[in-house]
Design a protein around this motif. Sequence first.
Motif, mmCIF file in Angstrom:
data_model
loop_
_atom_site.group_PDB
_atom_site.id
_atom_site.type_symbol
_atom_site.label_atom_id
_atom_site.label_comp_id
_atom_site.label_asym_id
_atom_site.label_seq_id
_atom_site.Cartn_x
_atom_site.Cartn_y
_atom_site.Cartn_z
ATOM 1 N N ARG A 1 0.938 -1.134 -0.047
ATOM 2 C CA ARG A 1 -0.252 -0.257 -0.264
ATOM 3 C C ARG A 1 1.077 1.678 -0.175
ATOM 4 O O ARG A 1 0.634 2.363 -0.793
ATOM 5 N N ALA B 1 1.430 3.963 -3.656
ATOM 6 C CA ALA B 1 1.005 5.016 -3.300
ATOM 7 C C ALA B 1 1.826 6.335 -3.104
ATOM 8 O O ALA B 1 1.953 7.336 -3.574
ATOM 9 N N ALA C 1 1.664 9.239 -5.629
ATOM 10 C CA ALA C 1 0.975 10.622 -5.359
ATOM 11 C C ALA C 1 1.547 11.904 -6.479
ATOM 12 O O ALA C 1 1.286 12.373 -6.342
ATOM 13 N N VAL D 1 -6.644 4.220 3.077
ATOM 14 C CA VAL D 1 -6.337 4.715 1.684
ATOM 15 C C VAL D 1 -5.268 5.433 1.886
ATOM 16 O O VAL D 1 -5.221 6.087 3.502
ATOM 17 N N LEU E 1 -2.205 9.132 -0.157
ATOM 18 C CA LEU E 1 -3.666 9.901 -1.001
ATOM 19 C C LEU E 1 -4.632 9.948 -0.580
ATOM 20 O O LEU E 1 -5.897 10.177 -1.273
#
Length: 403
Positions: free
Chosen positions: A338, A342, A346, A361, A365
């Motif tokens: 994750r 990200a 980004a 999330v 993000l």
Amino acid sequence: MIVEHLSLKDFRNYAEAELALGAGPNVLVGRNGQGKTNLAEAIAYLATLGSHRVSADAPLVREGQDAAFVRARLRHGVRTVTLELQINKQGANKARIGGTSVRPGELPRYAQVVLFAPEDLQIVRGNPSERRKFADQLLIQRTPRMAAVLSDYDRTLKQRTTLLKSARARGMKASALPTLDVWDDKLVALGSEIIDARVKMAEDLQAPLARAYEGVAGADHRPELSWTLSIHGADPEEGDDAEGEAEGPTAAQFRAALAQRRSAEFERGLSLVGPHRDDLLLRVRGLPVKGYASHGESWSMSLALRLAASDLLRRESQGGDPILILDDVFAELDADRRARLAGVVADYEQVVVTAAVAGDVPEPLRGSAIRIDHGRVLGPLVDDPPAETADATHPADRGGDDG
């Protein structure tokens, strides 16, 4: 490139919808089955002329209606353009750019989107058709005119296969079917262009793939990709990846392969040679991903393919970054992947994230959050519901029409 505004009418579970989006991260939050994925699907369709969930257009049209309408205002730097698409349940779709009627195949010239979704795992674990779909959608985004080439090839293939099936049913031999040569010529001309474009794309993706894989996995497992071609004697659709040696122009190889498989095609009533029988072979650590890679390696490869595609489009585009859509991806990934994913995406001009729980999330993000509920865009999210509320309605199968 960013989507400033999206309008839908009779698309999936939306009677009507108006969605305003901004630069940077945008988060669409709602329980599964409310319509988050449908919004992402509509944006991506403008760029790829296809859905990441279904192969036909009919499921995109709301029940009881004959057509769905998608309208998006895109901004490229200081310029804006409005794309409109009418998706018909039956018959050809229609499109407009800036109010002027155009062929739908023109839309990808103005919209570039890369969509990440849980279904992406099937690119590396599924049938060859999943990998061909990934490749061809990227082909269309890189070179929009390939949409027409792929469409013409599909029509030619259907006509040729119908002729072979008819000949098989009537017990005819190849010598008694001279009209097949006409379809062979068309198949070779269109198919050779597709094969050459796919092979070139795989070469161009190799370096971005290596960078992206290390970015999401934190390790270099030597990811590779190459095409296994039926014109070289392989038949990936039947599990035969062994290729013979071939030299010369692709068209000449194609024609020779057709001659070699002619008897088999008549016996089976099938077209056994061409890009519709090819496969994109993916490897890590020198071994095929399918059958050898761990679950984590498979996820890393699927994410890396999308990241490599977005990197390629970003480097080639004069209209800015492609729009990135992360559709329910974070719920499928461990904390490390994750964070790595990200971090990689980004800095794109616009990222659209869908999630059942906003807390899934990653921090880089967490932009403006919009609540989606029962096919309605409700506006900015104030407080995220407790995790157990969202999880209680999380279905095992997320592929429904109102995802």
